[in-house]
Structure formats: C-alpha cells, structure tokens
Design a protein around this motif. Structure first.
Motif, short mmCIF file in Angstrom:
data_model
loop_
_atom_site.label_atom_id
_atom_site.label_comp_id
_atom_site.label_asym_id
_atom_site.label_seq_id
_atom_site.Cartn_x
_atom_site.Cartn_y
_atom_site.Cartn_z
N PHE A 1 19.57 3.97 75.80
CA PHE A 1 18.18 3.62 76.11
C PHE A 1 17.54 2.80 74.99
CE2 PHE A 1 18.95 7.29 78.77
CZ PHE A 1 18.40 6.88 79.97
N GLY A 2 18.34 2.34 74.06
CA GLY A 2 17.79 1.53 72.99
C GLY A 2 17.21 2.35 71.87
N LEU A 3 16.44 1.67 70.99
CA LEU A 3 15.87 2.33 69.83
C LEU A 3 14.45 2.76 70.09
CD1 LEU A 3 16.98 0.05 66.85
CD2 LEU A 3 17.97 2.23 67.59
N SER A 4 14.10 3.90 69.50
CA SER A 4 12.70 4.32 69.56
C SER A 4 11.89 3.40 68.65
CB SER A 4 12.58 5.77 69.07
OG SER A 4 11.28 6.01 68.60
N TYR A 5 10.75 2.89 69.17
CA TYR A 5 9.90 2.04 68.34
C TYR A 5 9.35 2.81 67.16
CZ TYR A 5 9.70 -0.94 72.53
OH TYR A 5 10.00 -1.70 73.60
N ARG A 6 9.05 4.08 67.43
CA ARG A 6 8.33 4.88 66.43
C ARG A 6 9.27 5.36 65.34
NH1 ARG A 6 6.70 10.46 66.22
NH2 ARG A 6 7.98 10.82 68.06
N LEU A 7 10.46 5.84 65.74
CA LEU A 7 11.33 6.47 64.75
C LEU A 7 12.53 5.60 64.39
CD1 LEU A 7 11.18 9.98 66.40
CD2 LEU A 7 10.03 9.28 64.30
N SER A 8 12.67 4.45 65.08
CA SER A 8 13.78 3.53 64.82
C SER A 8 15.14 4.21 64.88
CB SER A 8 13.63 2.85 63.45
OG SER A 8 12.44 2.12 63.43
N ARG A 9 15.27 5.15 65.80
CA ARG A 9 16.58 5.79 65.99
C ARG A 9 16.92 5.69 67.47
NH1 ARG A 9 16.34 11.66 64.31
NH2 ARG A 9 18.50 11.53 65.03
N PRO A 10 18.21 5.78 67.83
CA PRO A 10 18.56 5.69 69.25
C PRO A 10 17.85 6.80 70.05
CG PRO A 10 20.51 5.53 67.90
CD PRO A 10 19.38 5.86 66.97
N VAL A 11 17.27 6.38 71.19
CA VAL A 11 16.54 7.32 72.03
C VAL A 11 17.44 8.47 72.49
CG1 VAL A 11 15.34 7.57 74.22
CG2 VAL A 11 14.92 5.58 72.78
N ALA A 12 18.69 8.12 72.82
CA ALA A 12 19.62 9.13 73.32
C ALA A 12 19.81 10.24 72.29
CB ALA A 12 20.96 8.48 73.66
N ASP A 13 19.89 9.87 71.00
CA ASP A 13 20.05 10.89 69.95
C ASP A 13 18.83 11.79 69.87
OD1 ASP A 13 22.37 9.63 69.54
OD2 ASP A 13 21.93 8.89 67.50
N LEU A 14 17.65 11.13 69.93
CA LEU A 14 16.41 11.90 69.84
C LEU A 14 16.34 12.95 70.95
CD1 LEU A 14 13.74 9.15 69.08
CD2 LEU A 14 14.45 11.04 67.60
N ILE A 15 16.65 12.49 72.18
CA ILE A 15 16.56 13.41 73.31
C ILE A 15 17.61 14.51 73.20
CG2 ILE A 15 16.93 13.57 75.81
CD1 ILE A 15 15.24 11.13 76.13
N ALA A 16 18.82 14.14 72.79
CA ALA A 16 19.88 15.14 72.66
C ALA A 16 19.51 16.19 71.62
CB ALA A 16 21.19 14.46 72.27
N GLU A 17 18.78 15.78 70.58
CA GLU A 17 18.36 16.73 69.56
C GLU A 17 17.32 17.71 70.10
OE1 GLU A 17 16.55 14.79 66.20
OE2 GLU A 17 18.52 14.02 65.63
N ARG A 18 16.43 17.15 70.94
CA ARG A 18 15.30 17.96 71.40
C ARG A 18 15.61 18.77 72.66
NH1 ARG A 18 10.33 16.96 69.27
NH2 ARG A 18 10.41 15.48 67.57
N ALA A 19 16.57 18.33 73.45
CA ALA A 19 16.82 18.97 74.75
C ALA A 19 17.11 20.47 74.65
CB ALA A 19 17.94 18.25 75.49
N PRO A 20 17.96 20.92 73.68
CA PRO A 20 18.26 22.36 73.66
C PRO A 20 17.00 23.21 73.54
CG PRO A 20 19.76 21.18 72.23
CD PRO A 20 18.74 20.19 72.67
N ALA A 21 16.05 22.80 72.72
CA ALA A 21 14.84 23.60 72.54
C ALA A 21 14.10 23.74 73.86
CB ALA A 21 13.93 22.94 71.50
#
Lengths: 328, 327
Positions: free
Chosen positions: B76-96
C-alpha cells in the motif's frame, strides 16, 4: 361404560382464564373416564373446549389458563396438582400426545432419529444404541419405508402424512397407556387421513393403549371410537357409546351435529345445519348454553343449567330427560 | 459445499472491487500526493519526474489496476506521516485490535446469550427486569462515556486496573499477544468491557426476543408433551432454533467491533488499528486510510462468508437443493 377400573378419570374439571375484563370459564364441570384400551372420541364445534380438555390432561394449559376446580386421576392417582417436574415424568411416559399439524410439531433442526432417541432415553432405562435400534423399529412400525436410512433424515425431508407417522411414533415410543390425540388428521390430505387413523387405531389396539381422540370429523369418530363425548361451550352435552350417539343422539345439539353429516347413500337438496353460532366464552347464556339455538327449547332451559343425566342409551345434559319432579 | 464457497467468494469480489475503487479514488484525488511528497520547494521538472515515477501520468484504469495488483500483494505504499510501509504499520497494530475485538466478542456472547435465554424464559422475574433495565443502559450510553466511567471507577478510584495501553506483550513470531502476561490481561479488561457492552446487550435482547417467539412454537409444546427435561427443551430445542438470526447479527457485530474499535482504542490509548486510523485521519495520511478501508471491507466479507457457512451447519433446511453430497 366399561366395568374395569378407569385408566383416566376427569371429575368436574373447570378451567379458567383470568383476563383483565374478568375470568373466562373455558371448561366447566367436565367429567368423563377412559378405560384401559378404550378409545373415547371428543367432538364439537371449534372453541367447544375439546383441545383445552386434552391440554389440561397433559398438564400443558397455556398460561394464564388454569385448573380452577375438579380433579384428573390417572390410575386412581391425582395428576392435576403435580409439580412441573413430576408431571414431566408422566408426559410421554404415561400419557403420549399427538398434535394437529405435523408440519410444525417436529423440531426442524433435529433428525427424526434424534427426536425419537431423546424421547426414549428420557423415559426408558436404555442406552443410546438400544434407543436407536428401537427408533428404527418404531419407524418401521408406523410404516416409514427404508426406516434404517430415513432415521437420519430431517423432518422437512418427509411429506405431511409421513411426518404425522413420525409424530405417532414419538407419542408411542415410550409406551404410554394413554394417548391424547388432538385433531391428528385435520391438517392432512383426505387421502392420507384414513391411513393415519387406521394406523393409530391398529397401534392402539396392538399395544392396548387407550386414546382420547379429539376431532371434529364425525367420520373418524364413527370408525375409531368406542364412546363419544359431545362438547358444547366448555361442557359435555352428551356422552355415550359411539353407535348410540351417532345414530340416536339424545341431546338436541348432538342430534343437530349428527344430522349435519351429509349422507353418502342419497342425494339431499339442502345440507342440514344448526342455526346460529356457538356463544363466545364471555357471553355464555344463562341456563343451558345451547338454549338460544335449540329447536326443542322450553322455559326451564333458559333458567337452569342441566347436568348430565340418564337419557336411556346415553347420558345427556338436557332437561328433556329430567325425571318428573323438577328439583330446586 | 465447495461450489457453495466458491460462489460466495465470487459474489464477494464485486464488493471488494467497489471498496477498492473508493479507496483508490481517495488515494488519487484527495489532496495531491506529489505536493505532499516533494514538500514546498520543487521545480516543474522534479514534479514531472516524480509523477512519471509514481505512474500518475498513466490512464485512470491502468493506475487502478496497478493499485489492485499492489493491494493484492499487501503493498500500500509508504505512510506520509511515519514514512514506513503501510503494510508493516498495519501488521504491527492488527494483533492488538484483533485480540481486543475477540475478547469483547467472546464476552458479549458468553454473557449475552445466557442472559437472553434467562430473560426469555422467566419474563417476569425481578432479575429479568433488572437485566432489561441494565441492557437499556448498555444500548443507550455512548461507548466513550462507558469507557471514561470505567476508567474513573476501576483505574482512578479503586486503582485495580490500568487506564491505558496494552500492558506487557509477548512476541510470537509476527504476532504480539497480551494474553500471556498478567499486566496484558489486566489491561484488556476495561477496553473489552467497553467495546463489548453494546454487543452484549444487543445479543441479550435479540436472544430474548427470539426465545419468546420460539417458545410459542408447536415443536416446543410437543417437546414438553414428550416429557423432555426443561434443560433439553430450553437449551436444545429452543435455543438452537434462535441461532440463525443470532448468528447473523453476531457476525455483523463482530465486523463492527473490529472496524469501529476506534472510539474504545482512543479512550484507552490502545495501540491498535483503530488508533492508527484516527491518527492517520488527523494527519491526512491517505495510504493508511485507504489500506484500512480495504482491510475492513475484507474483514466484513470474510465474516459474511463464515456466517453463511454457519447457517448451513445450523439449519438442515438450507442444505436441500445443494446436492446430497453435503450430508
């Protein structure tokens, strides 16, 4: 009329429905008995209290309906005042029930085999494997072809007549001594009705099961019952041997009811009918409930309510048969 | 059975495609990604180069197809805010979020269904009246207020439970779980109650209404006439027949719990997808928002498929016409 000790005895049963506008009396002073192995037909118009009597016997009156007076005895023991749990052990085991509409009386989410085995394991000291073996036997007995395969079918996979056969198997599988059959053929095709009644009659005779057969089909009664009770507005109008009630009814209401059966052996210009309609429970007339419709009404009928009295071949609740001296 | 699943998946495709279209439209037309990425000083040549690099000069449908292709691979590309791949961000947050939603749903079911059965069976008991009054509170109080009240009572006044965060977590491969530590479990209590309370009361009221309906059915009267014990009549014959509508609602609500955990996650500063989403909205972080949108639609579609399969398992009448192979 049998000399044997009665299996079921109903004495002066009165069922009331308390409502906001006062208490409705659905059944009043209903008394009859059924001997072991005997078939008692109960007939009458809709709302006469036929099904209500059956519901009171199996202890499943719809609330707020309740037994206000009278007794129901099974083998000489009162069952009308039992706790729910005690009565539950009698239902199915001592008194089986068959309801009107086989399309709605079977649980759609359970196979017929599950419903049969759960009924048997509830009441009989047998294990599930034995119950399943007997369930197949019962399905064969009620005439379901390929019972061993059909046992795992769901109710929707059977026709209406077949489902009523399953219901009959369910009512009989714990071998009760009394069956309360509430209009068991009303919802079926005419061609199936005769088969189901014949089956019921045969099984009852083979197993020695007594039956209270509620219906408004006089043909079924004439063919099946030993005795008949005619009900009107929550009371028994006449009770007696089936032959007498059908051919020589003493109570004017029973006579009217029998006359309204169209004869098959000759053409009639006009079917006989009883004028008027049965009164609502909230407006039962004083005196004999039938007096506004009765062709033989006389002064006493509007004042005093008749009890069942000897009318020769039957017992009828009609002042025509009162002994010479009016009491009271 | 297999054909049934395939047909359901094929039916779900148009839904996913339309959501993807909306998501892509948001990506392409809300704000100007080029301007956001280049900052304030840039030449037309730099801009043209970036536009070409991002493929923004290509026709709309080609861009959409590329978007779908990338999305299908979790790109899904890079997050504008955190400059990290969106997929990584979501994968980090999904378990919670998933653990919170799961706990809330289990709570709602385990408490809501028995309460519904009880209130359906004993309509007039004082406990039923209490449950019904209580359920009105659950239905009508907004989630954030319930959350804040719970924090006030159990975190501030009594000090029994933490008021925010997820506690200690244990890492199991790509998944981080709070189920295995005491502080993780304690942290889960208040958010799960907050998130599950509405569902609990909804399930209770639904089961009650269905029980009242089913208990009047002839087959229940017949089950009683056969002398079956109350337990078998109530929890076997009656409850099983209430399940089809209950499964429908529970399925939809489970989707809603996952998708709209936003409020609860905000109140409890729960590090899940909802919190990520609300922060991304604040920063106009379009890639995260569009990815979240797609993910939630995928969750709903999946739950609907599971619900359909459960119908099939619960109600034998639905199995006819699908071939006898299903038995």
């Amino acid at each position: 009329m049998s000399n044997a000790a009665p299996l079921l005895e109903v004495r002066n049963l009165r069922v009331e429905f308390p409502t906001r506008r006062g208490t409705l009396v659905a059944l009043d002073d209903v008394s009859f008995s059924i001997a072991p192995g005997e078939v008692l037909g109960v007939v009458g118009e809709s709302g006469a209290g036929k099904s209500m009597t059956g519901a009171a016997i199996i202890g499943l009156l719809e609330p707020p309906g309740r037994i206000a007076r009278g007794e129901i005895l099974l083998n000489g023991k009162r069952i009308d005042n039992l706790r729910y749990e005690q009565m539950r052990r009698i239902r199915g085991k001592e008194i089986g029930a068959i309801f009107q509409d086989p399309l709605t009386t079977l649980n759609p989410l359970y196979t017929v085999g599950q419903q049969l085995t759960e009924t048997m394991t509830t009441h009989l000291p047998i294990n599930p494997a034995e119950a399943r073996r007997r369930a197949i036997e019962w399905l064969e007995l009620v005439g379901i072809p390929a019972a061993a395969q059909r046992i795992d079918s769901y109710p929707h996979e059977f026709s209406g007549g077949m489902r009523q056969r399953v219901v009959i198997a369910l009512a009989l599988c714990a071998e009760p001594r009394l069956i309360v059959a509430d209009e068991p053929t009303t919802a079926l095709d005419v061609s199936i009705q005769a088969q189901v009644i014949a089956l019921l009659k045969t099984l009852a005779r083979e197993k020695g099961t007594a039956m209270m057969l509620v219906t408004h089909d006089m043909g079924v009664i004439a063919e099946t019952a030993d005795r008949v009770a005619v009900m009107y507005a929550g009371r028994i109008a006449e009770i007696g041997p089936v032959r007498e009630v059908v051919k020589h009814a003493n109570h004017p209401y029973s006579a009217g009811l029998m006359a309204s059966i169209p004869p098959l052996d000759r053409r009639v210009e006009r079917l006989a009918q009883i004028d008027g309609a049965m009164p609502r429970l909230s407006a039962i007339p004083r005196g004999c409930a039938y007096n506004p419709r009765c062709p033989k009404v006389f002064s006493r009928c509007a004042d005093e309510r008749p009890d069942l009295m000897d009318a020769g071949t039957t017992r009828a609740a009609c002042w025509l048969y009162a002994s010479e001296v009016p009491h009271g | 059975m297999f054909a049934f699943i395939v047909s359901r998946i094929l039916q779900a495709l148009p839904v996913l495609l339309s959501v993807a279209l909306i998501s892509f439209a948001m990506f392409a037309y809300v704000g100007d990604p080029v301007a956001i990425m280049l900052g304030q000083d840039y030449t037309q040549a730099q801009r043209d180069a970036l536009v070409a690099e991002l493929g923004l000069d290509r026709p709309f449908w080609v861009q959409f197809a590329t978007f779908i292709g990338n999305a299908a691979q979790g790109e899904f590309g890079l997050s504008y805010r955190l400059s990290r791949p969106v997929a990584d961000l979501i994968a980090e947050r999904a378990p919670a979020t998933l653990e919170l939603a799961f706990t809330a749903a289990v709570l709602a079911l385990l408490v809501g269904v028995p309460m519904g059965v009880y209130t359906g069976l004993y309509r007039n008991s004082w406990l039923s009246r209490f449950f019904l009054t209580f359920s009105l509170i659950g239905v009508s109080l907004p989630t954030f207020l319930i959350g804040i009240l719970l924090i006030l009572v159990f975190a501030v006044w009594l000090g029994w439970l933490p008021s925010f965060g997820r506690g200690d977590t244990v890492r199991l491969g790509a998944w981080t779980t709070g189920f295995l530590t005491v502080s993780g479990l304690k942290a889960l209590v208040l958010p799960a109650i907050t998130l599950g309370l509405f569902q609990l009361t909804l399930i209770m009221r639904l089961v009650r209404a269905e029980m009242l309906e089913v208990l009047r059915a002839d087959y229940i009267k017949f089950a009683r006439a056969r002398g079956l014990p109350n337990r078998a009549v109530h929890f076997g014959h009656a409850l099983k027949n209430t399940l089809v509508p209950v499964i429908t609602i529970v399925g939809l609500q489970l989707g809603a719990i996952i998708a709209f955990a936003i409020v609860t996650e905000t109140v409890f500063q729960w590090p899940g997808m909802g919190l990520l989403f609300i922060q991304s909205v604040g920063a106009a972080d379009i890639p995260v928002m569009s990815a979240y949108l797609l993910l939630i639609s995928l969750v709903f579609v999946t739950i609907n498929l599971i619900v359909d399969l459960l119908y099939y398992a619960v109600d034998p009448r639905l199995r006819i016409g699908r071939g006898k192979g299903g038995h």
